[in-house]
Design a protein around this motif. Structure first.
Motif, mmCIF file in Angstrom:
data_model
loop_
_atom_site.group_PDB
_atom_site.id
_atom_site.type_symbol
_atom_site.label_atom_id
_atom_site.label_comp_id
_atom_site.label_asym_id
_atom_site.label_seq_id
_atom_site.Cartn_x
_atom_site.Cartn_y
_atom_site.Cartn_z
ATOM 1 N N UNK A 43 0.810 -1.223 0.000
ATOM 2 C CA UNK A 43 0.000 0.000 0.000
ATOM 3 C C UNK A 43 0.839 1.266 0.000
ATOM 4 N N UNK A 44 2.150 1.170 0.195
ATOM 5 C CA UNK A 44 2.976 2.375 0.229
ATOM 6 C C UNK A 44 3.263 2.965 -1.159
ATOM 7 N N UNK A 45 3.676 2.172 -2.140
ATOM 8 C CA UNK A 45 3.907 2.763 -3.463
ATOM 9 C C UNK A 45 2.601 3.231 -4.104
ATOM 10 N N UNK A 46 2.662 4.299 -4.867
ATOM 11 C CA UNK A 46 1.479 4.774 -5.571
ATOM 12 C C UNK A 46 1.088 3.771 -6.654
ATOM 13 N N UNK A 47 -0.215 3.622 -6.921
ATOM 14 C CA UNK A 47 -0.622 2.738 -8.021
ATOM 15 C C UNK A 47 -0.091 3.247 -9.356
ATOM 16 N N UNK A 48 0.199 2.330 -10.251
ATOM 17 C CA UNK A 48 0.606 2.719 -11.602
ATOM 18 C C UNK A 48 -0.346 2.097 -12.619
ATOM 19 N N UNK A 49 -0.417 2.698 -13.783
ATOM 20 C CA UNK A 49 -1.343 2.278 -14.824
ATOM 21 C C UNK A 49 -0.912 0.938 -15.426
ATOM 22 N N UNK A 50 -1.887 0.076 -15.663
ATOM 23 C CA UNK A 50 -1.639 -1.198 -16.334
ATOM 24 C C UNK A 50 -1.755 -0.971 -17.836
ATOM 25 N N UNK A 51 -0.677 -1.109 -18.598
ATOM 26 C CA UNK A 51 -0.759 -0.857 -20.047
ATOM 27 C C UNK A 51 -1.698 -1.850 -20.733
ATOM 28 N N UNK A 52 -2.629 -1.345 -21.514
ATOM 29 C CA UNK A 52 -3.605 -2.211 -22.169
ATOM 30 C C UNK A 52 -2.945 -3.153 -23.170
ATOM 31 N N UNK A 53 -1.837 -2.717 -23.783
ATOM 32 C CA UNK A 53 -1.167 -3.597 -24.734
ATOM 33 C C UNK A 53 -0.538 -4.798 -24.024
ATOM 34 N N UNK A 54 -0.047 -4.597 -22.798
ATOM 35 C CA UNK A 54 0.471 -5.726 -22.020
ATOM 36 C C UNK A 54 -0.661 -6.648 -21.613
ATOM 37 N N UNK A 55 -1.781 -6.067 -21.239
ATOM 38 C CA UNK A 55 -2.923 -6.839 -20.772
ATOM 39 C C UNK A 55 -3.530 -7.678 -21.891
ATOM 40 N N UNK A 56 -3.580 -7.122 -23.097
ATOM 41 C CA UNK A 56 -4.138 -7.852 -24.237
ATOM 42 C C UNK A 56 -3.345 -9.123 -24.522
ATOM 43 N N UNK A 57 -2.058 -9.065 -24.297
ATOM 44 C CA UNK A 57 -1.200 -10.220 -24.560
ATOM 45 C C UNK A 57 -1.161 -11.186 -23.379
ATOM 46 N N UNK A 58 -1.473 -10.684 -22.165
ATOM 47 C CA UNK A 58 -1.270 -11.499 -20.970
ATOM 48 C C UNK A 58 -2.129 -10.975 -19.821
ATOM 49 N N UNK A 59 -3.238 -11.638 -19.476
ATOM 50 C CA UNK A 59 -4.077 -11.167 -18.364
ATOM 51 C C UNK A 59 -3.324 -11.064 -17.033
ATOM 52 N N UNK A 60 -2.240 -11.850 -16.886
ATOM 53 C CA UNK A 60 -1.445 -11.787 -15.657
ATOM 54 C C UNK A 60 -0.743 -10.452 -15.492
ATOM 55 N N UNK A 61 -0.757 -9.614 -16.542
ATOM 56 C CA UNK A 61 -0.171 -8.272 -16.442
ATOM 57 C C UNK A 61 -0.961 -7.373 -15.507
ATOM 58 N N UNK A 62 -2.118 -7.803 -15.057
ATOM 59 C CA UNK A 62 -2.814 -7.074 -13.993
ATOM 60 C C UNK A 62 -1.897 -6.910 -12.775
ATOM 61 N N UNK A 63 -1.089 -7.922 -12.520
ATOM 62 C CA UNK A 63 -0.135 -7.901 -11.407
ATOM 63 C C UNK A 63 1.301 -7.793 -11.907
#
Length: 346
Positions: A43-63
């Motif tokens: 919870x200390x680091x600020x959230x960062x955006x999940x790139x949609x191009x990474x997500x399209x290739x790999x749902x595990x890119x959520x993490x």
């Protein structure tokens, strides 16, 4: 399973032998803000955006975003990721200072995975053991400390009247747009939620903690989809938790109770817990949390505990200057519930 059976200082020294910047949370803990497409581990680091191009290739890119993998690489090589500066400040404050890097790595969901992490390449996709997820910002409350990013009611307020002037501009819609954190409306298609459901079967059985936050989770179909999945696929090692303001529209609480009664009475998970919040009594509580019906909130807590005896409640308080005058009366109400349901946390 290993539990911490040595002094925390000694455990710190063991962790530092791997690397003086190593932290299990970067691998095994994740919070997903699916309504804004963001992720962070710890919870200390600020959230960062999940790139949609990474997500399209790999749902595990959520993490497992490329950014997060690079932070893991830094940790394995003894370099301090900038986003973890909270812990570095703690550790630099004195030779015996113990940061959350150590405490988190020693937690039950983390400590048993240290050898596994050491054996994997830095860019491996990791399944988390501790996962928090917000499916949507839809909410029927406008709590005084909240913002449009996590409450649809607050979004309506800001769109109609503009933001409150605050030093961080967190209620300013233009500011949210400029940061790429504008929430996706609840009724719109959400590629991050779609990716979650593709990823979910791969990680579910190895999860140890799973918590649904919001918004108000009872207002999203995905919460009930999770409950149905748990009923059909028991996980005896899972601690399942849900946040709720406990004032949902009529009918939803009964639907929720129906699901969790099956989960709890048939031992579908190791533990089921509800987190709810208040920090004042009566009308003052309703003023702080616009949308709250205080008497209904208390009645609904009792209703759940009556119908699902082995459910656990945890009541959180965002104590503030508006709480001061009625907090003692609030505590009396909670104490009364605690005495009535003595085997439950509250």
């Amino acid at each position: 399973m290993r539990k911490l059976d040595i002094p925390i200082i000694q455990f710190r020294d063991e962790i530092n032998e791997i690397s003086p910047s190593f932290c299990v949370a970067k691998w095994k803990q994740v919070t997903l803000h699916l309504h804004s497409g963001q992720t962070h581990s710890c919870h200390h680091p600020s959230p960062h955006k999940i790139p949609l191009e990474e997500l399209a290739a790999n749902p595990a890119a959520l993490h497992n975003t490329n950014f997060k993998k690079l932070q893991r690489k830094k940790m394995l090589e003894g370099e301090r990721p900038e986003e973890c500066d909270y812990c570095w400040r703690v550790e630099d404050s004195g030779p015996d200072a113990i940061s959350d890097r150590i405490y988190k790595s020693a937690d039950a969901w983390a400590i048993n995975h240290i050898d596994e992490i050491r054996s994997l390449p830095w860019d491996a996709d990791i399944s988390p053991s501790y996962l928090e997820v917000s499916f949507s910002s839809v909410c029927n409350f406008k709590c005084s400390y909240c913002s449009p990013q996590v409450s649809s009611k607050w979004m309506e307020e800001s769109e109609k009247y503009g933001p409150y002037p605050t030093s961080t501009n967190f209620g300013d819609i233009q500011w949210l747009n400029s940061r790429g954190t504008m929430p996706i409306p609840h009724k719109d298609e959400n590629p991050y939620v779609d990716a979650f459901w593709k990823w979910w079967p791969d990680i579910y059985q190895t999860l140890e903690h799973f918590r649904i936050t919001g918004g108000e989770p009872l207002l999203t179909k995905d919460t009930f989809k999770v409950l149905d999945y748990v009923i059909e696929h028991p996980n005896p090692n899972l601690h399942l938790s849900i946040n709720s303001n406990m004032c949902p529209p009529p009918g939803l609480l009964d639907k929720f109770i129906e699901k969790i009664k099956i989960i709890c009475t048939e031992n579908k998970v190791k533990q089921f817990k509800i987190f709810t919040s208040a920090e004042a009594h009566g009308k003052q509580a309703e003023y702080i949390r616009h949308g709250l019906d205080y008497d209904m909130w208390l009645a609904n807590i009792r209703k759940v505990l009556d119908e699902v005896p082995n459910c656990t409640f945890t009541i959180m308080s965002t104590y503030n200057i508006m709480s001061v005058f009625s907090y003692p009366e609030f505590i009396k109400d909670i104490l009364k519930i605690k005495r009535e349901y003595g085997s439950h946390e509250s």
